[in-house]
Design an enzyme around this catalytic site. Structure first.
Site, mmCIF file in Angstrom:
data_model
loop_
_atom_site.group_PDB
_atom_site.id
_atom_site.type_symbol
_atom_site.label_atom_id
_atom_site.label_comp_id
_atom_site.label_asym_id
_atom_site.label_seq_id
_atom_site.Cartn_x
_atom_site.Cartn_y
_atom_site.Cartn_z
ATOM 1 N N GLU A 59 0.826 -1.216 0.000
ATOM 2 C CA GLU A 59 0.000 0.000 0.000
ATOM 3 C C GLU A 59 0.859 1.265 0.000
ATOM 4 O OE1 GLU A 59 -3.253 2.174 2.971
ATOM 5 O OE2 GLU A 59 -1.879 0.638 3.735
ATOM 6 N N LYS A 93 -9.970 2.813 -2.646
ATOM 7 C CA LYS A 93 -10.404 2.334 -1.339
ATOM 8 C C LYS A 93 -11.775 2.878 -0.979
ATOM 9 C CE LYS A 93 -8.593 1.719 3.362
ATOM 10 N NZ LYS A 93 -7.483 2.029 4.282
ATOM 11 N N CYS A 134 -5.442 -2.312 3.202
ATOM 12 C CA CYS A 134 -5.204 -2.169 4.639
ATOM 13 C C CYS A 134 -6.411 -2.579 5.468
ATOM 14 C CB CYS A 134 -4.761 -0.731 4.928
ATOM 15 S SG CYS A 134 -4.221 -0.448 6.628
#
Length: 505
Positions: A260, A325, A380
């Site tokens: 990430e 995301k 994440c």
């Protein structure tokens, strides 16, 4: 509910209390709400201790840039647990509503805390970190039950099984003392037997013509987002990705995966870096990497919107696709607008080095990557949410998780994160491919077994194959129905017994 007897001095010695009210004439009376207040207070203190013990490592993030954020450490280490503790406080109070002096209180306890854990995972954007169900989510055999009931089903089972021995101290007869623990022990053995049956003795079959290389650079957080380090960081990524793996294999991988937020700059706007990536990739291979991206600004805007993304790049340096995301970290990746204004007015800034923070994507999408089956991408924190990682539509055959846990150093945090991501593989019956900056990077098969992994705080690469997905799990088919049905049946039983006051044994 009018038939429920709210309080009896013989009920549950643990919940006895001395809170009294006084009537207009000064006479003392016992408040009907006193037992719930006592239970909630007990639940809050229990929850505060649980969350401090499980989340103390958050303090490491405030020391990455200590000159700017050390002042806020108490709010993360003690303030967040203090807020989260209101969920078990509610769970304890809910359990007290149906409390009985016999073994049925075990069912009330499991019901109350399962409801509160579900609420913790959904309210205020949700925070299901270290859910109580993970008590059964660590052993390979026991965790297979997640394929049937998911994390919240494991929560109910963990609480009921774990609390059953309490009646050993309160049962009035041998039968009263041993029946509930005996049932719990039998259930635990049954769960383990199911796991033994479900996990095959041989390794999972692999997807043809897929050779993965996962790169773990182990960059410290304070260097990772420093723009002055951009050239050094790119050299490190390229050098590490090109060197032979631990098994000495030098064959060109079909897919290279970086973690990430891999760059302290916008990769899609840096032609030089894209050209360097093109030289790394062999014919037909692609790079999958975390990278912040920015949309073109709209008329009247100084800058566009920033997204925490995964980008797919081919051997020509062309960006083939991206996933943005959806579930951002509150106060880590974004701050509500009014709070952001106050923070900046006070001369402070938020954690993320992005003006105004990241924007969430409007909906979850399946990522299409050449040479791979359809991918359920997670960045994440998104991997901790059960039942939310798949987009609507056809089922993908792979879970991809890129993350950066460098904020938390060598603490329990990265291990906890990995354990939660691994449980998603079992729930969905899908392999998990995970690239983490400082670890733990791994490939996990649909049964939660590690195909290959790199430990925490180690620099290296993994060269491995991709396991084939299993058929759709019962959890994926019936997840919401099964939990709702279980809690509804439990509620009906508790209400019926509470009204009748029938002893269990």
């Amino acid at each position: 509910m009018s038939g429920i007897r709210f309080w009896d001095p013989s009920d549950a010695p643990l919940f006895k209390q001395r809170v009294v009210d006084r009537d207009p004439k000064g006479r003392t009376t016992r408040s009907r709400w006193a037992p719930f207040k006592s239970a909630a207070l007990l639940g809050w203190f229990w929850g505060f201790g649980y969350f401090v013990a499980g989340l103390w490592w958050l303090g490491a993030a405030f020391l990455v840039e200590a000159d700017q954020f050390a002042w806020a450490m108490p709010f993360g280490v003690l303030g967040l647990p203090a807020l989260l503790a209101f969920f078990p406080a509610f769970g304890f109070a809910l359990a007290r509503l149906f409390w009985l002096p016999d073994a049925w209180r075990i069912l009330a306890f499991a019901f109350g805390l399962t409801v509160s854990e579900w609420l913790r995972g959904h309210l205020f954007t949700g925070f299901p970190w270290n859910n109580l169900g993970l008590a059964l989510g660590q052993n390979l055999w026991l965790m297979q039950t997640a394929s049937l009931v998911g994390l919240y089903g494991l929560t109910f089972l963990s609480l009921a099984i774990g609390a059953a021995p309490a009646v050993l101290l309160t049962g009035k007869t041998m039968r009263a003392r041993w029946t509930a623990p005996g049932i719990a022990a039998g259930l635990l053995v049954g769960l383990a037997a199911f796991g033994v049956w479900r996990v095959p003795s041989e390794a999972s079959p692999i997807v043809d013509n897929v050779r993965l290389r996962i790169m773990q650079p182990n960059l410290p957080q304070d260097a990772k987002f420093n723009p002055r380090n951009r050239d050094a960081i790119m050299r490190r990524y390229l050098t590490l990705s090109a060197r032979p793996g631990r098994d000495g294999i030098t064959a060109t991988p079909t897919h290279i995966i970086w973690p990430e937020s891999a760059f302290p700059f916008l990769l899609h706007r840096d032609a030089g870096s894209l050209a360097q990536i093109a030289t790394l990739l062999g014919p037909g291979s692609v790079l999958i990497t975390g990278a912040a991206r920015m949309d073109a600004p709209l008329p009247g805007e100084a800058v566009g919107k920033f997204y925490n993304a995964i980008q797919v790049i081919d051997e020509k340096g062309t960006i083939l696709g991206a996933y943005d995301k959806v579930h951002l970290v509150p106060f880590g990746e974004y701050v509500p607008k009014f709070l952001d204004t106050l923070i900046r007015a006070a001369g402070l800034r938020q954690f993320v080095h992005i003006p105004g923070g990241f924007e969430p994507s409007e909906k979850r999408t399946t990522l299409s990557i050449p040479g791979l089956p359809p991918v359920a991408a997670t960045i994440c924190y998104e991997a901790i949410f059960p039942g939310e990682i798949l987009a609507e539509g056809p089922r993908p055959d792979l879970i991809l998780n890129v993350t950066n846990d460098a904020w938390f150093g060598q603490t329990p945090g990265p291990y906890q994160h990995f354990a939660q991501a691994r449980l998603r593989a079992i729930e969905e019956g899908l392999p998990l491919v995970r690239a983490a900056n400082t670890g733990i990077s791994a490939v996990i098969d649909p049964f939660g077994r590690s195909v290959d992994a790199l430990p925490l705080a180690v620099e290296g690469v993994i060269d491995t194959s991709l396991p084939v997905a299993e058929p759709v799990t019962l959890y994926r088919k019936w997840s919401r129905f099964s939990l709702t049905a279980t809690l509804a049946i439990c509620l009906i039983i508790l209400i019926a017994r509470r009204r009748r006051q029938i002893p269990l044994l």
